[in-house]
Design a protein around this motif. Sequence first.
Motif, mmCIF file in Angstrom:
data_model
loop_
_atom_site.group_PDB
_atom_site.id
_atom_site.type_symbol
_atom_site.label_atom_id
_atom_site.label_comp_id
_atom_site.label_asym_id
_atom_site.label_seq_id
_atom_site.Cartn_x
_atom_site.Cartn_y
_atom_site.Cartn_z
ATOM 1 N N ILE A 188 96.537 20.044 94.041
ATOM 2 C CA ILE A 188 97.945 19.797 93.721
ATOM 3 C C ILE A 188 98.705 21.098 93.473
ATOM 4 N N GLY A 189 97.990 22.165 93.135
ATOM 5 C CA GLY A 189 98.648 23.445 92.870
ATOM 6 C C GLY A 189 99.446 23.949 94.058
ATOM 7 N N HIS A 190 99.082 23.526 95.251
ATOM 8 C CA HIS A 190 99.790 24.017 96.430
ATOM 9 C C HIS A 190 100.579 22.919 97.143
ATOM 10 N N LEU A 191 100.885 21.898 96.372
ATOM 11 C CA LEU A 191 101.876 20.925 96.805
ATOM 12 C C LEU A 191 103.249 21.573 96.633
ATOM 13 N N ASP A 199 107.673 32.742 96.080
ATOM 14 C CA ASP A 199 106.415 32.925 96.800
ATOM 15 C C ASP A 199 105.246 32.525 95.905
ATOM 16 N N CYS A 200 104.197 32.043 96.558
ATOM 17 C CA CYS A 200 103.001 31.579 95.831
ATOM 18 C C CYS A 200 101.828 32.493 96.194
ATOM 19 N N PRO A 201 100.880 32.675 95.279
ATOM 20 C CA PRO A 201 99.695 33.483 95.609
ATOM 21 C C PRO A 201 98.948 32.987 96.847
ATOM 22 N N CYS A 202 99.143 31.713 97.226
ATOM 23 C CA CYS A 202 98.424 31.177 98.390
ATOM 24 C C CYS A 202 99.004 31.675 99.701
ATOM 25 N N GLY A 203 100.211 32.267 99.654
ATOM 26 C CA GLY A 203 100.864 32.691 100.893
ATOM 27 C C GLY A 203 102.022 31.788 101.266
ATOM 28 N N GLY A 257 107.150 27.980 96.840
ATOM 29 C CA GLY A 257 107.639 26.779 96.172
ATOM 30 C C GLY A 257 106.559 25.809 95.747
ATOM 31 N N CYS A 258 105.297 26.257 95.702
ATOM 32 C CA CYS A 258 104.194 25.379 95.283
ATOM 33 C C CYS A 258 104.268 25.122 93.775
ATOM 34 N N VAL A 259 103.596 24.055 93.344
ATOM 35 C CA VAL A 259 103.485 23.776 91.907
ATOM 36 C C VAL A 259 102.949 25.018 91.183
HETATM 37 ZN ZN LIG Z 1 100.646 27.842 96.940
#
Ligand SMILES: [Zn+2]
Length: 252
Positions: A100-103, A111-115, A118-120
């Motif tokens: 859910i962290g990358h929903l 920006d999110c650490p996943c690349g 706007g992720c959770v």
């Molecule tokens: Zn993410």
Amino acid sequence: MAGVGCGCAGPMEWPAGAVSPLNIPSWRAFPLRARLRELFPGRPVLVHNDGVALAAGEHWAGAGRGVRNLLAVTVSTGVGGGLVLGDRLFHGTSGNAGHIGHLVVDVDGPDCPCGGRGCVEALASGPRTVHRARAAGWAPAAGQPADGHTLAAAAAAGDEIACRELARAGTAVGAGLASSASLLDLEVAVVAGGFAQSGPIFWDALLAGFGRHAGLAFVRRLRIERSDDPGRIALRGVAAFVLAPHRYGWPD
Ligand SMILES: [Zn+2]
């Protein structure tokens, strides 16, 4: 001894159990499962994400007992989770179901650490929430670390910036829960982690964020619980991997 169950922060190669936890930099593709197998030859050894361990534990012996469809969420340095669907732990294709962290909850978000963006996690993790508060002018008291715990304490003491940013984190998690319930028709979501334990500022924002984004009746019926003892429950979850494999195990 029946076997060894282990939960570890991700990312990891699953089911091989080679782990690269972001918070243990010296472990990159560390063969955790292979090492445990050397220590416990002839026993089943099962390694999975810690969010998945929490989901199994909450379903087997926690807030989700007797429920068929459950999401567990951990809000901490990152935001992770695990899923039980149809009364069984659900792994997905690569073992990453329940992430859910990358929903995405804000398509124009940070920006999110996943690349992605706007992720959770980009809005609600401890480090991201602290970063936002610091950029807005919040600073911890002299000698205190600038971390999620200090920020939550400042919010509880009435600091306006800390309150606003902690609430924003809660809102993001609530929106993520509404999206998850809409996709998966869940019965229960269990939320764990430091912010979840921090008090009403985060929690009320989470419930309000959920309420604002949960439109359909089946989504609004989601029961949202706070995990009462995530460490102990996750330990039960890794035991469930081994002791109740028909629900929580997986083929090699
Ligand atoms: Zn993410």
